[in-house]
Write an enzyme that holds these catalytic residues in place. Structure first.
Site, short mmCIF file in Angstrom:
data_model
loop_
_atom_site.label_atom_id
_atom_site.label_comp_id
_atom_site.label_asym_id
_atom_site.label_seq_id
_atom_site.Cartn_x
_atom_site.Cartn_y
_atom_site.Cartn_z
N LYS A 37 9.35 -35.76 -66.21
CA LYS A 37 9.73 -34.58 -65.41
C LYS A 37 10.73 -33.74 -66.21
O LYS A 37 11.74 -34.27 -66.69
CB LYS A 37 10.37 -35.01 -64.09
CG LYS A 37 10.80 -33.83 -63.22
CD LYS A 37 11.18 -34.27 -61.82
CE LYS A 37 12.63 -34.61 -61.65
NZ LYS A 37 13.54 -33.45 -61.65
N ASP A 64 9.62 -29.20 -62.88
CA ASP A 64 10.37 -29.18 -61.60
C ASP A 64 11.23 -27.93 -61.54
O ASP A 64 12.43 -27.98 -61.79
CB ASP A 64 11.22 -30.46 -61.51
CG ASP A 64 11.90 -30.60 -60.16
OD1 ASP A 64 11.51 -29.90 -59.21
OD2 ASP A 64 12.83 -31.42 -60.08
N LYS A 66 10.95 -25.70 -58.77
CA LYS A 66 11.13 -25.33 -57.35
C LYS A 66 11.01 -23.82 -57.15
O LYS A 66 11.94 -23.14 -56.71
CB LYS A 66 12.49 -25.84 -56.83
CG LYS A 66 12.60 -27.36 -56.91
CD LYS A 66 13.87 -27.86 -56.27
CE LYS A 66 13.97 -29.37 -56.30
NZ LYS A 66 14.13 -29.94 -57.68
N ASP A 69 9.79 -17.12 -54.45
CA ASP A 69 10.00 -15.70 -54.70
C ASP A 69 8.95 -14.96 -53.88
O ASP A 69 8.26 -15.58 -53.06
CB ASP A 69 9.83 -15.42 -56.22
CG ASP A 69 10.62 -14.19 -56.67
OD1 ASP A 69 10.50 -13.13 -56.00
OD2 ASP A 69 11.34 -14.28 -57.67
N THR A 118 17.24 -32.64 -49.94
CA THR A 118 17.87 -33.82 -49.31
C THR A 118 19.40 -33.72 -49.31
O THR A 118 20.07 -34.54 -48.69
CB THR A 118 17.44 -35.12 -50.00
OG1 THR A 118 17.62 -34.96 -51.39
CG2 THR A 118 16.01 -35.46 -49.68
N ARG A 209 18.59 -41.48 -64.31
CA ARG A 209 19.69 -42.18 -64.99
C ARG A 209 19.51 -43.69 -65.15
O ARG A 209 19.95 -44.23 -66.18
CB ARG A 209 20.99 -41.84 -64.28
CG ARG A 209 21.39 -40.39 -64.56
CD ARG A 209 22.38 -39.86 -63.57
NE ARG A 209 21.78 -39.70 -62.25
CZ ARG A 209 22.42 -39.23 -61.19
NH1 ARG A 209 23.70 -38.88 -61.29
NH2 ARG A 209 21.80 -39.10 -60.04
O1 C5P Z 1 19.10 -39.85 -62.21
P1 C5P Z 1 18.31 -39.91 -60.95
O2 C5P Z 1 17.35 -41.09 -60.89
O3 C5P Z 1 19.17 -39.81 -59.71
O4 C5P Z 1 17.41 -38.60 -61.03
C1 C5P Z 1 16.58 -38.24 -59.97
C2 C5P Z 1 15.86 -36.95 -60.28
O5 C5P Z 1 15.27 -36.47 -59.09
C3 C5P Z 1 16.76 -35.84 -60.77
O6 C5P Z 1 15.96 -35.03 -61.65
C4 C5P Z 1 17.09 -35.06 -59.54
O7 C5P Z 1 17.32 -33.70 -59.77
C5 C5P Z 1 15.83 -35.23 -58.72
N1 C5P Z 1 16.05 -35.13 -57.28
C6 C5P Z 1 16.88 -35.99 -56.58
N2 C5P Z 1 17.02 -35.89 -55.25
C7 C5P Z 1 16.38 -34.95 -54.60
C8 C5P Z 1 15.54 -34.07 -55.27
C9 C5P Z 1 15.40 -34.18 -56.65
O8 C5P Z 1 17.48 -36.88 -57.16
N3 C5P Z 1 16.52 -34.88 -53.29
#
Ligand code: C5P
Length: 233
Positions: A37, A64, A66, A69, A118, A209
């Site tokens: 992603k 990603d 989002k 427009d 979220t 992460r």
């Molecule tokens: O590092 P981590 O596993 O938390 O990354 C989750 C990914 O999903 C990030 O790219 C974050 O922007 C995305 N994301 C999220 N929660 C959301 C929507 C998107 O963690 N509600």
């Protein structure tokens, strides 16, 4: 469900601040990861060249951005992403936006709608002028996404079961907020483990992460793929 393999069900979020750092990570992960992603930070920092290179290397790529427009702009922007051969693109789940993106996407680019961010709770929606709860708005937008011919939804893990019941088996459900048991939770509040999310009917999980900051990213990714395999059907 329309995912191709167990490995494809893990999408690694390349949330790093430079294309060079992302390339190091992709090299480390090698064939342990088949789906990446690319979000706003990397896309606006030259990430589309990397996206094309990943496609040339046989990977799948989720853009990603989002989008949201006026319809004409969304349609044309979506067409550009489709022309680049990308696999997934996110858009906000507003009816006009979804209809326009559908018109621009063609056959191979899959559109994923973000229902309600979220980070929003009921009080945030009220502040923004909505007279409904987050759960009600997620359900309403999920149904509208189906009507607009959208391929999938981005949901928090805890919304998966209810929305799967609402939309049936064909909609792709993709969830972030996934943490292997024992991993650092970081800023994610409502998490599930990979096996819980898959059991709750996620088609794909998005993990950043816990892999990108692991001492051994490849081993972390392989452990998650093994966990998915243990519950996938
Ligand atoms: O590092 P981590 O596993 O938390 O990354 C989750 C990914 O999903 C990030 O790219 C974050 O922007 C995305 N994301 C999220 N929660 C959301 C929507 C998107 O963690 N509600």
């Amino acid at each position: 469900m329309s995912h191709d393999s167990v490995r494809d069900r893990l999408i690694v979020a390349l949330d790093v601040d430079s294309v060079a750092a992302a390339r190091v990570l992709v090299d480390q992960l090698g064939d342990a990861v088949s789906f990446y992603k690319i979000g706003m930070e990397l896309a606006y920092g030259g990430g589309f060249d990397l996206a094309r290179d990943l496609k040339s290397a046989g990977k799948r790529v989720f853009i990603d951005l989002k989008l949201h427009d006026i319809g004409a702009t969304v349609e044309r922007a979506t067409r550009q992403i489709a022309k680049m051969g990308m696999d997934f693109l996110t858009i906000h789940a507003f009816p006009q936006t979804m209809t326009a993106a559908r018109a621009g996407a063609g056959d191979s680019l899959k559109l994923l709608a973000v229902t309600v961010m979220t980070s929003y709770d009921d009080a945030d929606l009220k502040e923004a002028g909505y007279a409904c709860s987050v759960a009600e708005l997620v359900a309403r937008r999920a149904r509208q996404a189906q009507t607009a011919g959208i391929d999938g939804l981005i949901l928090s893990p805890h919304e998966l079961s209810a929305i799967r019941t609402l939309v049936g088996p064909d909609m792709l459900l993709v969830t972030p907020g996934v943490r292997p048991a024992g991993a650092d939770v970081g800023d994610q509040k409502r998490i599930m483990t990979p096996s819980q999310a898959i059991a709750a009917s996620a088609d794909h999980i998005v993990v950043g992460r816990p892999i990108t900051r692991a001492a051994d990213p490849r081993a972390a990714a392989e452990a998650i793929v093994a966990e998915i395999a243990s519950v996938a059907h």
